[in-house]
Design a protein around this motif. Structure first.
Motif, PDB file in Angstrom:
ATOM      1  N   GLU A 251      -8.533  -5.634   4.858  1.00 59.68           N
ATOM      2  CA  GLU A 251      -8.484  -5.104   6.221  1.00 59.68           C
ATOM      3  C   GLU A 251      -9.882  -5.128   6.802  1.00 59.68           C
TER       4      GLU A 251
ATOM      5  N   THR B 212      -8.451  -1.351  13.591  1.00 60.76           N
ATOM      6  CA  THR B 212      -8.330  -1.891  12.242  1.00 60.76           C
ATOM      7  C   THR B 212      -7.233  -2.944  12.204  1.00 60.76           C
TER       8      THR B 212
ATOM      9  N   GLN C  85       0.092  -6.516  12.308  1.00 65.18           N
ATOM     10  CA  GLN C  85      -1.137  -6.427  11.519  1.00 65.18           C
ATOM     11  C   GLN C  85      -2.191  -5.574  12.215  1.00 65.18           C
TER      12      GLN C  85
ATOM     13  N   HIS D 265      -4.972  -5.234   9.540  1.00 66.81           N
ATOM     14  CA  HIS D 265      -4.530  -5.396   8.148  1.00 66.81           C
ATOM     15  C   HIS D 265      -4.129  -6.863   7.970  1.00 66.81           C
TER      16      HIS D 265
ATOM     17  N   SER E 225       0.831  -1.201   0.000  1.00 66.74           N
ATOM     18  CA  SER E 225       0.000   0.000   0.000  1.00 66.74           C
ATOM     19  C   SER E 225       0.863   1.248   0.000  1.00 66.74           C
TER      20      SER E 225
ATOM     21  N   SER F 117      -2.409  -7.109   2.243  1.00 67.38           N
ATOM     22  CA  SER F 117      -2.279  -5.761   1.690  1.00 67.38           C
ATOM     23  C   SER F 117      -3.574  -5.280   1.039  1.00 67.38           C
TER      24      SER F 117
ATOM     25  N   ASP G 209      -3.477  -2.165  13.450  1.00 63.71           N
ATOM     26  CA  ASP G 209      -3.254  -0.743  13.163  1.00 63.71           C
ATOM     27  C   ASP G 209      -3.740   0.073  14.353  1.00 63.71           C
TER      28      ASP G 209
END
Length: 191
Positions: A137, A129, A113, A131, A10, A134, A115
Motif C-alpha cells: 500500500e 492510501t 483499491q 491498496h 488482511s 494485499s 482507501d
C-alpha cells in the motif's frame, strides 16, 4: 463456513490457511472473487496440487504492485473542483474520481483499491492510501483546489481558506475591541 484462502487477505489470514468466516462473506465475496475455496477434502487436495502456481501468481502480482508503488512514490495529483469562498466543495471527490484522475496520469488503479473512508469535501492537501496488493500500500497526496494557480499556491504551503486569503485581512490583526465597545451597555441613553 470454513474456507481455504487462495491469497493473503488482511485481517483474515495467509494463503493456504483454513479460516472460519460468515456464510454471507464467503458466498458473496471470497468464493465469487476466487479468493477462497470451501474447506472440504477435495478442495484441500486441489489447493495442495495448485499451491506452487498460486504462490508464483501471488508473487508476480506483488512485484507488479511494488513497481507501481515505486512510480507513485512522492507524487501529488491536482484536482480542480468548484468551491465556495470558505473552501467547501460544491460536491465531493470520491474514490471513483481519484481512480479516474490516476488513470488520466497513466496508472491503472481500480476504485476499490482507493482507501477513502469519507469523500473529500473541502479544498486543501489530502493524503489518500492506495491498496495496490494485499501486502503493498502507498499514500499519495491530492491537492484539491479551485484552479491550477490556487493548487500551486496551496502546494507552497499557502492557506486558501483563511481570512487573509479570502478577505485580504490578517487574522492576527483582528481583535474584538475593534468591533465592540466593551464599556457600552447596549442601551440607548436617549430613549
Amino acid at each position: 463456513m470454513d474456507v481455504i484462502l487462495l491469497e493473503r487477505i488482511s485481517k483474515l489470514g495467509q494463503m493456504g490457511e483454513v479460516v472460519k468466516v460468515r456464510d454471507g462473506f464467503a458466498r458473496n465475496f471470497l468464493l465469487p472473487q476466487g479468493k477462497a475455496l470451501r474447506a472440504n477434502a477435495a478442495n484441500k487436495a486441489r489447493f495442495e496440487s495448485e499451491r506452487a502456481t498460486l504462490e508464483a501468481r501471488n508473487l508476480e502480482r506483488k512485484s507488479e504492485a511494488q513497481k507501481v508503488a515505486e512510480s507513485l512514490e512522492g507524487k501529488s495529483f491536482i484536482v480542480v473542483r468548484a468551491a465556495g469562498e470558505t473552501g467547501q466543495l460544491y460536491g465531493s471527490v470520491a474514490a471513483r474520481d481519484i481512480a479516474e484522475i490516476l488513470a488520466g496520469e497513466g496508472f491503472n488503479i481500480a476504485r476499490n483499491q482507493v482507501d477513502l473512508n469519507n469523500p473529500i469535501k473541502e479544498i486543501g492537501l489530502h493524503k489518500v492510501t492506495l491498496h495496490l496488493h494485499s501486502e503493498v500500500e502507498i499514500e499519495v497526496e491530492l491537492n484539491v483546489a479551485r484552479s491550477a494557480e490556487e493548487a500551486e499556491r496551496q502546494a507552497k504551503g499557502e492557506s486558501l481558506t483563511s481570512a487573509d486569503a479570502i478577505y485580504g485581512v490578517d487574522e492576527d490583526a483582528l481583535r474584538p475591541e475593534d468591533f465592540f465597545d466593551p464599556d457600552a451597555d447596549g442601551l440607548d441613553e436617549d430613549a
